[in-house]
Design an enzyme around this catalytic site. Structure first.
Site, mmCIF file in Angstrom:
data_model
loop_
_atom_site.group_PDB
_atom_site.id
_atom_site.type_symbol
_atom_site.label_atom_id
_atom_site.label_comp_id
_atom_site.label_asym_id
_atom_site.label_seq_id
_atom_site.Cartn_x
_atom_site.Cartn_y
_atom_site.Cartn_z
ATOM 1 N N GLY A 189 -0.050 -5.358 0.642
ATOM 2 C CA GLY A 189 -1.024 -5.439 -0.446
ATOM 3 C C GLY A 189 -0.428 -6.061 -1.699
ATOM 4 O O GLY A 189 -1.148 -6.632 -2.518
ATOM 5 N N GLU A 234 1.945 -5.647 7.724
ATOM 6 C CA GLU A 234 1.002 -4.568 8.068
ATOM 7 C C GLU A 234 0.912 -4.237 9.548
ATOM 8 O O GLU A 234 0.870 -3.076 9.944
ATOM 9 C CB GLU A 234 -0.408 -4.907 7.560
ATOM 10 C CG GLU A 234 -0.589 -4.769 6.058
ATOM 11 C CD GLU A 234 -0.246 -6.030 5.283
ATOM 12 O OE1 GLU A 234 0.477 -6.893 5.833
ATOM 13 O OE2 GLU A 234 -0.689 -6.144 4.137
ATOM 14 N N GLU A 243 -0.508 -9.717 -1.071
ATOM 15 C CA GLU A 243 -1.909 -10.154 -1.178
ATOM 16 C C GLU A 243 -2.309 -10.348 -2.636
ATOM 17 O O GLU A 243 -3.125 -11.211 -2.954
ATOM 18 C CB GLU A 243 -2.820 -9.134 -0.493
ATOM 19 C CG GLU A 243 -2.629 -9.135 1.020
ATOM 20 C CD GLU A 243 -3.450 -8.060 1.699
ATOM 21 O OE1 GLU A 243 -3.042 -6.884 1.619
ATOM 22 O OE2 GLU A 243 -4.492 -8.384 2.286
ATOM 23 N N ALA A 258 0.810 -1.219 0.000
ATOM 24 C CA ALA A 258 0.000 0.000 0.000
ATOM 25 C C ALA A 258 0.839 1.263 0.000
ATOM 26 O O ALA A 258 1.900 1.318 0.613
ATOM 27 C CB ALA A 258 -0.909 0.002 1.219
#
Ligand code: NAI
Length: 713
Positions: A118, A143, A121, A72
Site C-alpha cells: 500500500g 502482497e 501504491e 498495510a
C-alpha cells in the site's frame, strides 16, 4: 516562510514554502509508516488541506522515518472479517489516493526509504518518483506472498504504466526491487545519491512540470501494447493464466485474483476499475487462506526471526569455527559462515573431498557475491582454511560436524576433536536425524553439545533447526541463536528425539507419496494432488532430489526409533528401487527417468509396485492424505515435547520441509479443518492405511474440549 503543522492525529506533517510547494511528511506515530486507519484519515485531511492552498505549485511526499511506507498494517488485515465494512475502508483509501493524483498540482514521491505494498501504491499515485540509490531500499508489491493482492490501485496503475506483461510479472510474483532494478523496470523515474538530492530532484521536476497528470488521466491515453481486448492481449492473459496454474496447481487464490483484477480492470474506466480491484482484494482479505498465510509467514516467521521467548546471552560471539566434513553440507555451511565474517577451518579426511568442497566455496562466492568487488570476495575465501590436519582445529569456539550419517563415525569424531575446542567451546552436530542426547554421551561437556540442523542448499534455505539435547544448557542455545542471527537464518528451537521435528514430518510426506503408489494411485496424480494441496513440489520428485539412498541409509535407525509407524511397503519399495540402481536424480534414475540430468517423465514401471487395485481417489482426497500424514506427525512432535512453541511447527514445516504455505503450516491446517473434523478424518485413514494415522491423544483431547492451536480469527 515555511508554514508547518500536522494532521490532527499527527500521522502526516504539512508544510508549504514560499515557492508554494507543499511537503507532506509521513511520520506515523508507531515509528513505521503503516497504511492503516490513522494514515487514511491523515491523508484525507492532507489532501483537503492541499485543496485549500492558493496557487499551489506542487506537492512532495516525504518520510520522517527510515522507510518511506511499509504498506498495510497487517494486524488490521489479519483481523478483518467483515467484508462490507472493510470494503468501505478500502474504497475510501482508494478515493483519497485518487484525489491526490487529481489534485491539480504535480505530485512527487521522495522515496528516501522502502515503499512496499500500500506504500508503493501511494507512490504510484504520485506523478513522479525519485528514489535514493541505496541497495537496502526495496520498492514493490509483495502482497501475493501473504495471500492478498494490491488493493489501493496497484493492479490498475501498474498495468497502465508498464503494460500487462511487466505489471503481471511484478504483481503475480509479489516482487520488490532494489532502486537500480526499479528504475530499469520503469517503477521510478530518477535515482539520487542522498536524501537531500532526492528532495531537490522532486522540486526541480515540479518546477519543470506544472501541468503534470497521470498518463491514464491524460487526454488520448493509450494502454501500453498489447491493448486490452486485442487478440495479443487475450493470448497473453490466457497463456499467463495457464502458466500460473501450472506453477501453483490452483492452490493459491491471490495470484489468480490478481490476474482477474488486472484483466477485468483494463477494460473499465479508472474509477470502476478501482472498484473491481477492491472487490477482489476484500474477498481475499476476509477469506481463510490469507489469514493462515499471514499468521505463519508474517507473524510467526517474524517472531522466530526476532527470537521471541528464546534464551538470550551477552557472551561474545564465536570467532573461529571448525567444520568437520567438506561434503555437500559441510562445504556450504563453511562458506555461509565465512561469508558472514567467521574464520572457518574446513576439515576432511580425503584430499579430493576437501578440494571439491573448497571449489564449491569458490563457486558460491562467484555466484552469490556479484555485488562485492574482487578484494571482498577474496576476503571471504581467505577466511576458509581447508585442511586434513586435526591440529588446525585448536582453539575453535564452535565445531560443527557434517560427516557421514553414521553414529559410530560421529562418536569417533566427537572424541577426536572435543579436546581441541577453546574453553567453553560448543560442539554441534548437523545430523539430520540421530538424537543429540545419544551423541552427547561421547561428549565431555554434554551441556555444551547441541544439534544445528541445516537444510540443503544451505546458502538458500532460510531455516536452522536448533536441537537441545537432554543436557544442553540455555547458554549454549543462546550462543547458537546469536550465531543463527549472524548467518541470517530463521531459527526453530526443538527438543530431542529421532528425526527431531523437520525430518520426521518430511519423511512422513515422501514415504506417504511412495505408499500411495503401492495403494494403486497413479503416480502423476499423486504429484499433482500434492501440489494442488499447496506443497511446492510433489513427494516423488523431492524423493529423487534428496536421493532414495539417503532414506534407505536412514531406515535401520528410523525403524529402531519409530518402528511400526513407518509405511512398511513403501520402505520395501524404496529399498528395491535403490537395489535396481534407481536411487534418484543423482543416479540418473529414480521415481522419474532422466535425460542429461533433466526429468523425463515418471518411470513407466512404477505402477507395477501397486498391490491390488485401489478405489479411485480424488485429487482432494490424495492431497488431504499427504497433508494429514505430515500434520499428524507434527502433533506427535508437540505431544513428545519436541515442539515447544506451536509457531515452530508451522515455521519449521513451511521453511524446512516445504509444508503447504497456503495452509499456514501443519497446525494451522488442522485448526482450519477443525480439530474434531481432523480427528474423524484421521480415524478413517488409520482404518484403511495403518496406525501412522491414528490420531494422537492430544488431538483427541483437543477435539473433546473444543481447543485449537491458535485463536480463531
Ligand atoms: P557428504 O557425503 O556429502 O559429506 C560427508 C563428508 O564427510 C565427506 O567429504 C567425507 O570425506 C567427510 N568425512 C568422513 N569422515 C570424516 C572425518 N572423520 N572427519 C572429517 N570429515 C570426514 O554428506 P552430506 O550430505 O554433506 O551430509 C553430512 C551430514 O549432514 C550427515 O550427517 C547428513 O545426515 C547431514 N545432513 C545432510 C543433509 C542433506 O541434504 N544432504 C541435510 C541436513 C543434514
Amino acid at each position: 516562510m515555511m508554514t508547518t503543522k500536522t494532521t490532527q492525529n499527527g500521522a502526516i506533517g504539512l508544510a508549504i514554502d514560499d515557492a508554494k510547494i507543499a511537503t507532506l511528511t509521513l511520520q506515523h506515530a508507531s515509528g513505521a509508516n503503516k497504511v492503516d486507519g490513522a494514515f487514511g484519515a491523515a491523508l484525507n485531511e492532507a489532501v483537503t488541506w492541499l485543496g485549500q492552498q492558493k496557487n499551489l505549485s506542487g506537492v512532495i511526499i516525504a518520510s520522517a522515518h527510515k522507510d518511506w511506507s511499509v504498506g498495510a498494517d497487517l494486524e488490521m488485515l489479519y483481523k478483518a472479517r467483515d467484508a462490507a465494512a472493510f470494503f468501505e475502508n478500502v474504497r475510501q483509501l482508494q478515493q483519497v489516493y485518487r484525489a491526490l493524483e487529481t489534485c491539480g498540482a504535480p505530485v512527487a514521491a521522495a522515496l528516501t526509504g522502502s515503499a512496499l505494498g500500500g506504500g508503493f501504491e501511494l507512490a504510484l499515485s504520485c506523478h513522479y518518483r525519485v528514489a535514493l540509490a541505496d541497495g537496502r531500499i526495496k520498492l514493490g508489491l509483495p502482497e501475493v506472498l501473504l495471500g492478498v493482492i494490491p488493493g489501493a490501485g496497484g493492479t490498475q496503475r501498474l498495468p497502465r504504466l508498464l503494460g500487462f506483461q511487466a505489471a503481471a510479472d511484478i504483481i503475480l510474483q509479489g516482487k520488490s526491487l532494489r532502486p537500480d532494478k526499479a528504475k530499469a523496470a520503469g517503477l521510478v523515474h530518477e535515482l539520487k545519491d542522498s536524501a537531500e538530492a532526492v528532495i531537490a530532484a522532486c522540486r526541480e521536476w515540479i518546477k519543470a512540470n506544472p501541468k503534470a497528470t497521470q498518463p491514464w488521466d491524460a487526454k488520448g491515453f493509450k494502454f501500453p501494447a498489447p491493448r486490452p481486448g486485442s487478440e495479443q492481449a487475450r493470448d497473453m492473459l490466457l497463456v499467463g493464466a495457464a502458466m500460473l496454474h501450472k506453477k501453483t496447481a490452483g492452490a493459491y487464490r491471490a495470484p489468480e485474483a490478481a490476474i482477474r483484477a488486472v484483466a477485468e480492470g483494463a477494460h473499465l474506466d479508472f474509477d470502476r476499475a478501482l472498484e473491481v480491484e477492491a472487490r477482489h482484494f476484500v474477498k481475499l482479505v476476509v477469506g481463510d487462506q490469507s489469514k493462515d498465510m499471514m499468521r505463519a509467514l508474517w507473524f510467526h516467521k517474524n517472531a522466530a526471526d526476532k527470537q521471541q521467548d528464546l534464551p538470550k546471552t551477552d557472551t561474545a560471539d564465536f570467532t573461529k569455527i571448525g567444520m568437520l566434513g567438506a561434503g555437500m553440507m559441510g562445504a556450504a555451511i563453511a562458506w555461509s559462515c565465512a561469508e558472514r565474517g567467521y574464520q572457518v577451518v574446513l576439515k576432511d579426511i580425503k584430499q579430493e573431498s576437501l578440494d571439491a568442497g573448497y571449489a564449491h566455496c569458490k563457486a558460491l562466492t562467484e555466484t552469490r557475491c556479484k555485488h562485492l568487488d574482487q578484494a571482498q570476495r577474496d576476503q571471504i575465501l581467505a577466511r576458509i582454511t581447508p585442511t586434513l590436519e586435526l591440529g588446525k582445529l585448536e582453539g575453535c569456539d564452535l565445531i560443527i560436524e557434517a560427516v557421514f550419517e553414521d553414529p559410530e563415525l560421529k562418536r569417533r569424531v566427537i572424541e577426536e576433536t572435543q579436546g581441541l575446542l577453546a574453553a567453553n567451546g560448543v560442539w554441534a552436530s548437523n545430523t539430520s536425524a540421530l538424537p543429540i542426547s545419544d551423541q552427547a554421551k561421547a561428549a565431555k561437556d554434554p551441556q555444551r553439545f547441541i544439534g544445528l540442523h541445516f537444510f540443503s542448499p544451505v546458502e538458500k534455505m532460510p531455516l536452522l533447526e536448533i536441537i537441545a539435547g537432554e543436557k544442553t544448557d540455555d547458554e549454549t542455545i543462546a550462543r547458537c541463536l546469536n550465531f543463527c542471527k549472524r548467518i541470517k537464518k530463521t531459527p526453530i528451537v526443538v527438543g530431542d528425539g529421532y528425526g527431531f521435528y523437520t525430518t520426521r514430518v518430511f519423511f512422513s510426506f515422501i514415504l506417504e507419496g511412495a505408499q500411495l503408489i503401492i495403494d494403486g494411485q497413479p503416480p502423476a496424480l499423486i504429484e499433482w494432488a500434492a501440489r494442488a494441496a499447496g506443497m511446492p513440489v510433489g513427494p516423488l520428485q523431492v524423493f529423487d532430489e534428496i536421493t532414495l539412498s539417503l532414506v534407505t541409509h536412514a531406515l535401520p535407525q528410523a525403524k529402531k526409533y519409530v518402528g511400526d509407524r513407518l509405511p512398511q511397503q513403501a520402505c520395501e519399495m524404496v529399498e528395491k528401487m535403490v537395489a535396481e540402481g534407481r536411487a534418484g536424480r543423482a543416479a540418473g534414475a529414480g521415481f522419474y527417468d532422466y535425460k542429461s540430468g533433466r526429468r523425463d517423465g515418471l518411470w513407466s514401471k512404477l505402477a507395477a509396485f501397486a498391490s491390488g487395485s485401489a478405489a479411485t481417489k480424488t485429487t482432494e482426497e490424495i492431497g488431504e492424505r499427504l497433508l494429514l500424514a505430515q500434520a499428524v506427525e507434527a502433533v506427535r512432535c508437540v505431544e513428545d515435547g519436541v515442539i515447544k512453541r506451536y509457531r515452530d511447527a508451522d515455521v519449521g514445516g513451511i521453511f524446512g520441509v516445504g509444508f503447504a504455505p497456503n495452509r499456514g503450516g501443519p497446525l494451522s491446517y488442522l485448526d482450519r479443518l477443525g480439530i474434531d473434523n481432523a480427528v474423524q478424518k484421521l480415524e478413517a485413514l488409520a482404518k484403511t492405511c495403518g496406525p501412522r494415522f491414528t490420531p494422537p491423544k492430544l488431538l483427541v483431547e483437543m477435539a473433546k474440549s473444543g481447543r485449537r492451536f491458535y485463536d480463531a480469527v
